[in-house]
Design a protein around this motif. Sequence first.
Motif: not given
Length: 475
Positions: A398-403, A372-376, A13-20
């Motif tokens: 395990h996942e990276y999701l928008p804060a 439902s939207r783009a996270g930030i 699992l790597v930290v994505p550049d964009d969690a969307n």
Amino acid sequence: MLSPADSIVPEWLVVPDDANDLAVAVWPASATRDADGALVLAGIRATTLAQTYGTPLLVIDEDEVRTRARAFRLAFDAAAGDNGTTAQVYYAGKAFLCATVARWVVDEGLRVDVCTGGELEVALAAGVAPGSIGFHGNNKSVAELERAVAVGVGTIIVDSAIEIERLAAITARVDTAQRVLVRVISGVHAETHDFLATAHEDQKFGFPLPEAEAAVARIREIPGLEFAGLHCHIGSQIFGVAGFRESASRVLELHAALLEGGPVPQLNLGGGFGIAYTRVDDPTPIETLAGEIVAAVAEGCAARGIPLPALSFEPGRAIVGTAGVTLYEVGTTKDVELDSGATRRYVSVDGGMSDNARTALYGAQFSARLASRAGIGAPQLSRVVGKHCESGDIVVDHEYLPADLAPGDLLAVPSTGAYCAALSNNYNHVPRPPIVAVRDGRAGVIVRGETVADLLSRDAGLETGTMNHDEGVAE
């Protein structure tokens, strides 16, 4: 030097550049985001689907199923033709079976594989021709076998000596003949979860290779049974072709020996082809699978100086898995500080192990995205969990999701088309969700969701009062 978070994050699992972002391999080809950042499936916003049908909701992309079914048929047809034989592709209904999906795969030229009387009845009710059905199962009842023989199921895959005798009695009684394959255990240990490996010696399916020759001899003695060939399935969620090549080589040794006693027209090598559940999964392309597996069988036959039999294959997950996306509504979030000093966010959704038991059963990995939207904000290490009274009720480990993910947001979990609805249950008296098909901007229910009223309707105590256990009747 490792940070506290490094101790709880798996290596893959790597930290994505964009969690969307939407990793291509784990989503249907139609999945996109609109100008507002909302997930769109087959031209329909996920928010619209959730508002119309509620959540949890399993969405199946019809074109994805059809495209994959067609690709398997064409790839195996081509590979078989290149090597001078023919191939049949069966859709493994255990992955997910309903009338609509059965009709889709038949439309695309596939046959259907079932493994219980219930699955058989779904296929028949959907209009699948009995002759194009294969019937698996390690403990088919006499009633199930009688039904299969009566309707004219094309092939029964026999799994034990007891089943052979049951079929002998049934076919003698109704004076008919039944075509059968013999399932064998090749001894190949597939690189998958132990519960998904089906060709090692210590498990319930099939005949060990040393015992299979006697089973075939017995079948050949029975007037009502037609021996059509061998079947071997090494497991599920398998990448690459090495296991299939080795299994085919071992089964061909038996195949060659059996030719001395009569024809062995067919070899079924099962399915088990893997799909991507996370961005690091690298499933083998369908054309590569077909080309290399058929070539391996052809090489094995040539080396033994025997003719290449007709071939059969049984993909299920690889056809329907990536077509499915489950939508959930986020109920709560909770940041948990761990002993390591790291923090994990727990995201609770309105479903769980009742609609997706795979994580609890196999430790399966899934992906998730805000729908439902783009996270930030920075990606936050998260664990998506369900509403059930089990600490193991995990949907996405395990996942990276928008804060800024928050209650009321819509969350999407891709690659849920296989073995999610099929394994669904009513734990904690949670109704099973509806299943909706989407295509070209249109949506429709293909399996109705349950209601609490449906659950209560099965509770006999609400209708008849207290049961007298001595008398066996209601008081």
